[in-house]
Design a protein around this motif. Structure first.
Motif, PDB file in Angstrom:
ATOM      1  N   ARG A  44       0.910   6.533  11.706  1.00  0.00           N
ATOM      2  CA  ARG A  44      -0.007   7.618  11.314  1.00  0.00           C
ATOM      3  C   ARG A  44      -1.004   7.891  12.437  1.00  0.00           C
ATOM      4  O   ARG A  44      -1.185   9.031  12.870  1.00  0.00           O
ATOM      5  N   LYS A  45      -1.614   6.799  12.904  1.00  0.00           N
ATOM      6  CA  LYS A  45      -2.695   6.934  13.884  1.00  0.00           C
ATOM      7  C   LYS A  45      -2.172   7.512  15.200  1.00  0.00           C
ATOM      8  O   LYS A  45      -2.752   8.456  15.743  1.00  0.00           O
ATOM      9  N   ARG A  46      -1.090   6.964  15.703  1.00  0.00           N
ATOM     10  CA  ARG A  46      -0.590   7.409  17.013  1.00  0.00           C
ATOM     11  C   ARG A  46      -0.111   8.863  16.960  1.00  0.00           C
ATOM     12  O   ARG A  46      -0.429   9.664  17.833  1.00  0.00           O
ATOM     13  N   ILE A  47       0.657   9.191  15.933  1.00  0.00           N
ATOM     14  CA  ILE A  47       1.216  10.554  15.909  1.00  0.00           C
ATOM     15  C   ILE A  47       0.118  11.583  15.642  1.00  0.00           C
ATOM     16  O   ILE A  47       0.109  12.656  16.250  1.00  0.00           O
ATOM     17  N   ASP A  48      -0.818  11.241  14.774  1.00  0.00           N
ATOM     18  CA  ASP A  48      -1.935  12.171  14.521  1.00  0.00           C
ATOM     19  C   ASP A  48      -2.699  12.437  15.819  1.00  0.00           C
ATOM     20  O   ASP A  48      -2.983  13.599  16.164  1.00  0.00           O
ATOM     21  N   SER A  49      -3.024  11.374  16.553  1.00  0.00           N
ATOM     22  CA  SER A  49      -3.882  11.592  17.727  1.00  0.00           C
ATOM     23  C   SER A  49      -3.098  12.234  18.872  1.00  0.00           C
ATOM     24  O   SER A  49      -3.631  13.096  19.572  1.00  0.00           O
ATOM     25  N   ILE A  50      -1.849  11.860  19.047  1.00  0.00           N
ATOM     26  CA  ILE A  50      -1.078  12.497  20.131  1.00  0.00           C
ATOM     27  C   ILE A  50      -0.815  13.972  19.801  1.00  0.00           C
ATOM     28  O   ILE A  50      -0.882  14.833  20.680  1.00  0.00           O
ATOM     29  N   SER A  51      -0.578  14.272  18.533  1.00  0.00           N
ATOM     30  CA  SER A  51      -0.384  15.681  18.143  1.00  0.00           C
ATOM     31  C   SER A  51      -1.602  16.507  18.528  1.00  0.00           C
ATOM     32  O   SER A  51      -1.497  17.635  19.032  1.00  0.00           O
ATOM     33  N   LYS A  52      -2.774  15.929  18.279  1.00  0.00           N
ATOM     34  CA  LYS A  52      -4.028  16.618  18.581  1.00  0.00           C
ATOM     35  C   LYS A  52      -4.146  16.877  20.082  1.00  0.00           C
ATOM     36  O   LYS A  52      -4.432  18.000  20.511  1.00  0.00           O
ATOM     37  N   ILE A  53      -3.907  15.826  20.869  1.00  0.00           N
ATOM     38  CA  ILE A  53      -3.974  15.970  22.331  1.00  0.00           C
ATOM     39  C   ILE A  53      -3.024  17.066  22.814  1.00  0.00           C
ATOM     40  O   ILE A  53      -3.308  17.807  23.742  1.00  0.00           O
ATOM     41  N   GLN A  54      -1.858  17.155  22.137  1.00  0.00           N
ATOM     42  CA  GLN A  54      -0.854  18.143  22.560  1.00  0.00           C
ATOM     43  C   GLN A  54      -1.160  19.557  22.077  1.00  0.00           C
ATOM     44  O   GLN A  54      -0.396  20.487  22.348  1.00  0.00           O
ATOM     45  N   GLY A  55      -2.243  19.704  21.335  1.00  0.00           N
ATOM     46  CA  GLY A  55      -2.664  21.044  20.931  1.00  0.00           C
ATOM     47  C   GLY A  55      -2.108  21.515  19.592  1.00  0.00           C
ATOM     48  O   GLY A  55      -2.194  22.698  19.258  1.00  0.00           O
ATOM     49  N   PHE A  56      -1.543  20.592  18.801  1.00  0.00           N
ATOM     50  CA  PHE A  56      -1.082  20.984  17.467  1.00  0.00           C
ATOM     51  C   PHE A  56      -2.275  21.062  16.518  1.00  0.00           C
ATOM     52  O   PHE A  56      -3.244  20.318  16.663  1.00  0.00           O
ATOM     53  N   SER A  57      -2.166  21.930  15.529  1.00  0.00           N
ATOM     54  CA  SER A  57      -3.275  22.044  14.578  1.00  0.00           C
ATOM     55  C   SER A  57      -3.118  21.054  13.429  1.00  0.00           C
ATOM     56  O   SER A  57      -4.017  20.870  12.627  1.00  0.00           O
ATOM     57  N   ARG A  58      -1.954  20.442  13.331  1.00  0.00           N
ATOM     58  CA  ARG A  58      -1.778  19.388  12.329  1.00  0.00           C
ATOM     59  C   ARG A  58      -0.841  18.339  12.898  1.00  0.00           C
ATOM     60  O   ARG A  58      -0.154  18.580  13.889  1.00  0.00           O
ATOM     61  N   SER A  59      -0.822  17.189  12.248  1.00  0.00           N
ATOM     62  CA  SER A  59       0.023  16.104  12.736  1.00  0.00           C
ATOM     63  C   SER A  59       1.493  16.481  12.630  1.00  0.00           C
ATOM     64  O   SER A  59       1.918  17.100  11.653  1.00  0.00           O
ATOM     65  N   ARG A  60       2.274  16.087  13.624  1.00  0.00           N
ATOM     66  CA  ARG A  60       3.722  16.319  13.536  1.00  0.00           C
ATOM     67  C   ARG A  60       4.376  15.412  12.509  1.00  0.00           C
ATOM     68  O   ARG A  60       5.492  15.651  12.085  1.00  0.00           O
ATOM     69  N   THR A 115       0.803  -1.227   0.000  1.00  0.00           N
ATOM     70  CA  THR A 115       0.000   0.000   0.000  1.00  0.00           C
ATOM     71  C   THR A 115       0.835   1.276   0.000  1.00  0.00           C
ATOM     72  O   THR A 115       0.335   2.338  -0.356  1.00  0.00           O
ATOM     73  N   GLY A 116       2.092   1.188   0.417  1.00  0.00           N
ATOM     74  CA  GLY A 116       2.923   2.382   0.502  1.00  0.00           C
ATOM     75  C   GLY A 116       2.543   3.254   1.686  1.00  0.00           C
ATOM     76  O   GLY A 116       1.733   2.871   2.527  1.00  0.00           O
ATOM     77  N   ASP A 117       3.149   4.427   1.768  1.00  0.00           N
ATOM     78  CA  ASP A 117       2.879   5.411   2.828  1.00  0.00           C
ATOM     79  C   ASP A 117       3.400   4.905   4.186  1.00  0.00           C
ATOM     80  O   ASP A 117       3.884   3.795   4.313  1.00  0.00           O
ATOM     81  N   TYR A 118       3.272   5.757   5.201  1.00  0.00           N
ATOM     82  CA  TYR A 118       3.737   5.393   6.535  1.00  0.00           C
ATOM     83  C   TYR A 118       2.921   4.229   7.098  1.00  0.00           C
ATOM     84  O   TYR A 118       1.756   4.039   6.709  1.00  0.00           O
ATOM     85  N   PRO A 119       3.474   3.481   8.040  1.00  0.00           N
ATOM     86  CA  PRO A 119       2.706   2.411   8.679  1.00  0.00           C
ATOM     87  C   PRO A 119       1.461   3.013   9.337  1.00  0.00           C
ATOM     88  O   PRO A 119       1.547   4.047  10.009  1.00  0.00           O
TER      89      PRO A 119
END
Ligand code: PNW
Length: 491
Positions: A294-310, A286-290
């Motif tokens: 994707r899921k962990r960094i997107d959701s933790i970024s959100k919890i940390q108050g970022f407006s987009r995924s790190r 499928t390509g792309d990041y595992p």
């Protein structure tokens, strides 16, 4: 003499050929390749001669000597820039079929850009390759083993997307100049280690507090650069050159610390965050990041108050460009870590370690080497190879590094043991589990500059006397042992 390309074409599955235990011996097939490896900054020295530009490791060891063991530098190292003929003689003694070395980008392009070519750099690698080929040793070349031109670092280094384009210019001139001499190319050595080490740990460029952001930007641009080089190679060179292009990824095995479901999941997540970070975009269907990254960094970024995924997003075109962009997977393997689930609450401070969510450790009962991170755990090798087989549909793999650090000294029976046990583990992966491994590289031919550990950790089959003006090389016991293996293809 077998070219890597022939192996790629003809021997799609080595397990089907004459592999096996002949007369009680453990043997690899005739066309299995044995080699040795080094890297430019670690052995060449000659850091400022004949037009070479400064690399991030030159600048780092000069400006941050407090971060390097004994305040050493790679200014002279093993002086392979002057002594390469001697190095090739050692390889003839070893009877190896290939030599994996790296090209120093700033030796060829002093500030990394294509408008200023250093002819002496071009000459040096021609002479090295010619000497190898004259002696029936195939050159296997790493384009980037961590010595970024300092000028590009000042533009932001691998966190700046333009550096991927500059890397394509550099790679193109390597294909133009050396294309007919090189059997196999590796775009990068261990992006995991240099993107993590450079932006968290003590490696150059030494940005210490940048994890969770800059390491992901680095990885992103390295993956783009890799894909772009592979597509450029296909378009401009593949039809005329008999060569192959891959990438070297480090895979230190991650085993669950206990039988609990939490630890089993944490270990698998840690694999996806280590080799998966770079292998999934290139080698998966499928390509792309595992997805778990994707899921962990997107959701933790959100919890940390970022407006987009790190973790940056690839465009759909980039995903397609990177997917399938390698003829083989180069794998470095040294040791194993245990993983247990991290139960701490997510802190506001971004970090790769927290994103990954596992805590790494090693068993104190595992035999030690001379590097804090390197415990001798041969069974992890077989498990790593099996994981790659399952995860990426049994790609062609060449082991581009495996080795052990010990104290100074010529009687290195523990190194012989290490090589024997790791090769047995690899042999089982090939014969019993059908993993597609077709080459093995011992790290390293000679003792060299071991990054922040200076000259204190010795990986060489040959000892180097760094205090002698001639950087005298002396064979260790293991060199005779390895010579027998590379000649007979049997343990
Ligand atoms: C490799 N770790 O890196 C490098 O490719 C070589 O340049 C180096 O000399 C060799 O190992 C021996 O250290 C490492 O996770 C990759 O601890 C990973 C780790 C350490 C070194």
């Amino acid at each position: 003499m077998y070219l890597f390309v022939d192996v790629l074409r003809e021997v799609k599955n080595l397990a089907g050929s004459a592999l096996g235990v002949a007369e009680g011996k453990i043997c690899f097939p005739e066309n299995f390749l044995f080699g040795v490896a080094t890297a430019a900054y670690q052995v060449e020295g000659a850091w400022n001669v004949s037009g070479k530009g400064e690399s991030i490791w030159d600048s780092y060891t000069h400006n941050h000597s407090e971060r390097i063991f004994d305040h050493k530098t790679g200014d002279v190292a093993a002086d392979s820039y002057h002594l390469f003929r001697e190095d090739v003689r050692l390889m003839v003694e070893l009877g190896v079929q290939f030599y994996r070395f790296s090209i120093s980008w700033p030796r060829i392009l002093p500030n990394g850009l294509i408008n200023n070519i250093n002819e002496d750099g071009i000459r040096y690698y021609h002479e090295l390759m010619d000497e190898l080929i004259r002696n029936n040793i195939q050159p296997m070349v790493t384009m980037y083993h961590w010595d970024l031109p300092q000028y590009l670092q000042e533009l932001g280094g691998w966190t700046n997307p333009i550096v991927s384009d500059y890397f394509v210019d550099y790679a193109r001139m390597l294909f133009q100049n050396y294309g007919s001499k090189v059997s196999a190319w590796l775009t990068f050595n261990e992006p995991l280690t240099f993107c993590r080490g450079g932006y968290t740990g003590l490696e150059a460029p030494g940005r210490l507090e940048s994890s969770g952001i800059e390491d992901y930007l680095c990885g992103h641009n390295v993956l783009r650069a890799h894909g772009m080089v592979y597509r450029m190679y296909q378009k401009e060179f593949q039809a005329k050159l008999s060569t192959s292009v891959g990438i070297t990824l480090d895979f230190l095995w991650r085993a669950p610390a206990s039988r609990s479901a939490d630890d089993i999941i944490a270990a698998e997540t840690a694999r996806q965050f280590s080799i998966g970070w770079f292998a999934h975009p290139i080698f998966s269907k499928t390509g792309d990041y595992p997805p778990i990254m994707r899921k962990r960094i997107d959701s933790i970024s959100k919890i940390q108050g970022f407006s987009r995924s790190r973790l940056p997003y690839f465009t759909p075109d980039e995903i397609e460009m990177i997917r399938g962009s390698a003829d083989f997977l180069g794998m470095n393997h040294y040791t194993t870590f245990l993983v247990s689930k991290n139960r701490k609450k997510i802190s506001p401070k971004p970090s790769y370690a927290a994103d990954m969510g596992g805590i790494l450790s090693q068993k104190s009962s595992w035999p030690v080497a001379n590097s804090t991170w390197l415990k001798i755990v041969p069974w992890g090798f077989r498990l790593s190879l099996n994981w790659i087989k399952r995860e990426y549909d049994n790609p062609l793999v060449i082991i581009t590094e495996n080795g052990v650090s010990l104290e100074k000294g010529l009687v290195d029976t523990r190194r012989i043991e290490y090589i024997k046990e790791y090769l047995k583990s690899m042999h089982a992966a090939i014969t019993k589990d059908n993993c597609n491994v077709y080459g093995y590289t011992y790290w390293s031919l000679i003792d060299n500059f071991e990054w922040t550990r200076g000259y204190s950790e010795r990986f060489g089959l040959y000892e180097v006397d760094f205090d002698s003006p001639k950087k005298t090389r002396t064979p260790r016991l293991s060199s005779e042992y390895y010579a027998r293996i590379s000649r007979t293809k049997c343990l």
